[in-house]
Write an enzyme that holds these catalytic residues in place. Structure first.
Site, PDB file in Angstrom:
ATOM      1  N   GLU A  95      -1.636  -6.614  -7.781  1.00  0.00           N
ATOM      2  CA  GLU A  95      -1.006  -6.013  -6.598  1.00  0.00           C
ATOM      3  C   GLU A  95      -0.489  -7.089  -5.656  1.00  0.00           C
ATOM      4  O   GLU A  95      -0.958  -8.225  -5.676  1.00  0.00           O
ATOM      5  CB  GLU A  95      -2.035  -5.155  -5.846  1.00  0.00           C
ATOM      6  N   ASP A  96       0.467  -6.706  -4.833  1.00  0.00           N
ATOM      7  CA  ASP A  96       0.964  -7.630  -3.814  1.00  0.00           C
ATOM      8  C   ASP A  96       0.007  -7.701  -2.629  1.00  0.00           C
ATOM      9  O   ASP A  96      -0.347  -8.768  -2.156  1.00  0.00           O
ATOM     10  CB  ASP A  96       2.379  -7.224  -3.357  1.00  0.00           C
ATOM     11  N   ASP A  99      -3.895  -2.831   1.646  1.00  0.00           N
ATOM     12  CA  ASP A  99      -3.761  -2.492   3.060  1.00  0.00           C
ATOM     13  C   ASP A  99      -4.842  -1.465   3.405  1.00  0.00           C
ATOM     14  O   ASP A  99      -5.992  -1.831   3.631  1.00  0.00           O
ATOM     15  CB  ASP A  99      -2.334  -1.970   3.260  1.00  0.00           C
ATOM     16  N   GLY A 101      -6.102   0.513   1.325  1.00  0.00           N
ATOM     17  CA  GLY A 101      -6.943   0.580   0.126  1.00  0.00           C
ATOM     18  C   GLY A 101      -6.795   1.893  -0.625  1.00  0.00           C
ATOM     19  O   GLY A 101      -7.317   2.045  -1.726  1.00  0.00           O
ATOM     20  N   THR A 103      -4.245   3.505  -2.216  1.00  0.00           N
ATOM     21  CA  THR A 103      -3.573   3.536  -3.518  1.00  0.00           C
ATOM     22  C   THR A 103      -4.481   2.979  -4.612  1.00  0.00           C
ATOM     23  O   THR A 103      -4.703   3.622  -5.641  1.00  0.00           O
ATOM     24  CB  THR A 103      -2.267   2.706  -3.477  1.00  0.00           C
ATOM     25  N   LEU A 104      -5.023   1.803  -4.381  1.00  0.00           N
ATOM     26  CA  LEU A 104      -5.810   1.157  -5.437  1.00  0.00           C
ATOM     27  C   LEU A 104      -7.140   1.853  -5.691  1.00  0.00           C
ATOM     28  O   LEU A 104      -7.602   1.910  -6.831  1.00  0.00           O
ATOM     29  CB  LEU A 104      -6.034  -0.309  -5.103  1.00  0.00           C
ATOM     30  N   LYS A 127      -5.508  -7.217   3.663  1.00  0.00           N
ATOM     31  CA  LYS A 127      -5.611  -7.002   5.112  1.00  0.00           C
ATOM     32  C   LYS A 127      -6.863  -6.161   5.355  1.00  0.00           C
ATOM     33  O   LYS A 127      -6.784  -4.941   5.519  1.00  0.00           O
ATOM     34  CB  LYS A 127      -4.384  -6.228   5.628  1.00  0.00           C
ATOM     35  N   ARG A 161      12.120  -8.910  -0.301  1.00  0.00           N
ATOM     36  CA  ARG A 161      11.159  -9.092  -1.394  1.00  0.00           C
ATOM     37  C   ARG A 161      11.286 -10.480  -2.021  1.00  0.00           C
ATOM     38  O   ARG A 161      10.314 -11.042  -2.518  1.00  0.00           O
ATOM     39  CB  ARG A 161      11.395  -8.052  -2.495  1.00  0.00           C
TER      40      ARG A 161
HETATM   41  P1  IMP Z   1      -2.505   0.924   0.608  1.00  0.00           P
HETATM   42  O1  IMP Z   1      -3.515  -0.183   0.400  1.00  0.00           O
HETATM   43  O2  IMP Z   1      -2.759   2.137  -0.196  1.00  0.00           O
HETATM   44  O3  IMP Z   1      -2.331   1.220   2.076  1.00  0.00           O
HETATM   45  O4  IMP Z   1      -1.073   0.494   0.111  1.00  0.00           O
HETATM   46  C1  IMP Z   1      -0.714  -0.801  -0.046  1.00  0.00           C
HETATM   47  C2  IMP Z   1       0.779  -0.845  -0.291  1.00  0.00           C
HETATM   48  O5  IMP Z   1       1.504  -0.699   0.938  1.00  0.00           O
HETATM   49  C3  IMP Z   1       1.135  -2.223  -0.822  1.00  0.00           C
HETATM   50  O6  IMP Z   1       1.107  -2.253  -2.217  1.00  0.00           O
HETATM   51  C4  IMP Z   1       2.509  -2.447  -0.234  1.00  0.00           C
HETATM   52  O7  IMP Z   1       3.482  -1.925  -1.112  1.00  0.00           O
HETATM   53  C5  IMP Z   1       2.512  -1.671   1.055  1.00  0.00           C
HETATM   54  N1  IMP Z   1       2.193  -2.559   2.194  1.00  0.00           N
HETATM   55  C6  IMP Z   1       1.048  -2.611   2.902  1.00  0.00           C
HETATM   56  N2  IMP Z   1       1.094  -3.544   3.872  1.00  0.00           N
HETATM   57  C7  IMP Z   1       2.308  -4.124   3.774  1.00  0.00           C
HETATM   58  C8  IMP Z   1       2.968  -5.195   4.488  1.00  0.00           C
HETATM   59  O8  IMP Z   1       2.433  -5.842   5.416  1.00  0.00           O
HETATM   60  N3  IMP Z   1       4.219  -5.502   4.083  1.00  0.00           N
HETATM   61  C9  IMP Z   1       4.843  -4.847   3.068  1.00  0.00           C
HETATM   62  N4  IMP Z   1       4.269  -3.857   2.363  1.00  0.00           N
HETATM   63  C10 IMP Z   1       3.019  -3.489   2.709  1.00  0.00           C
HETATM   64 MG    MG Z   2       2.575  -2.223  -3.620  1.00  0.00          MG
END
Ligand code: IMP
Ligand code: MG
Length: 171
Positions: A95-96, A99, A101, A103-104, A127, A161
């Site tokens: 993953e990139d 955030d 958490g 999705t994962l 984060k 990107r």
């Molecule tokens: P989450 O952990 O489910 O909230 O989703 C994480 C996804 O949100 C990442 O895979 C990114 O695609 C996107 N994302 C979260 N924070 C950032 C950021 O600071 N910049 C760009 N994309 C972000």
């Molecule tokens: Mg992503």
């Protein structure tokens, strides 16, 4: 055009990815490993990491988005699934950024039902302050403060990107 400040310079990102590739290569030597990239954000990190590996790997991709259903439980929508089975394979989800958490957390639960030999999460950025569900990646490149970042696959309205450093948009 937005003004972008450098949070992590390119050289530091590349040095850290080399360390991560060394660590994974050592840990999984003699194993069959599949890197699973989560589209689109993971692409730059996945290819850089893959090219520094010293063991052979396979690569596959999936795309998912998480949303909160009407009953306020999180759901994950798979918009592109894997091309083949992961049963009995050692899986590394790439993953990139982690955030909230959400999705994962959901994706991991879903993929574990497909009975991989092991499943770990590797992320370039984390984060931790933003977490909404309990979730910990197995290998993290950099832990960063709660700022919106771009570059290395991460976008702001689908842009930036391709930046080779981690930047913060400064409007
Ligand atoms: P989450 O952990 O489910 O909230 O989703 C994480 C996804 O949100 C990442 O895979 C990114 O695609 C996107 N994302 C979260 N924070 C950032 C950021 O600071 N910049 C760009 N994309 C972000
Ligand atoms: Mg992503």
């Amino acid at each position: 055009m937005n003004k972008i400040d450098v949070l992590i310079p390119e050289e530091d990102v590349r040095t850290r990815i080399q360390e991560m590739a060394d660590e994974i290569s050592e840990k999984y030597k003699d194993q069959e490993v599949i890197f699973i990239g989560i589209l689109n954000g993971s692409v730059f990190f996945l290819t850089a990491l893959a090219q520094l590996m010293t063991i052979p790997i396979e690569i596959d991709f999936m795309a998912a988005s998480s949303y909160v259903g009407t009953d306020s439980t999180g759901k994950v929508l798979i918009t592109k699934d894997l091309a083949r089975s992961i049963e009995g394979k050692h899986i590394l989800i790439i993953e990139d950024i982690v955030d909230t958490g959400q999705t994962l957390h959901l994706l991991k639960e879903m993929l574990e039902k497909r009975k991989p030999a092991s499943l770990e999460i590797v992320t370039l950025l984390d984060k931790p302050e933003r977490r909404k569900v309990e979730f910990q990646a197995d290998l993290v490149g950099f832990s960063i403060p709660d700022r919106f970042v771009v570059g290395w696959g991460m976008d702001y309205n689908q842009k930036y990107r391709e930046l080779p450093y981690i930047g913060i948009i400064n409007e």
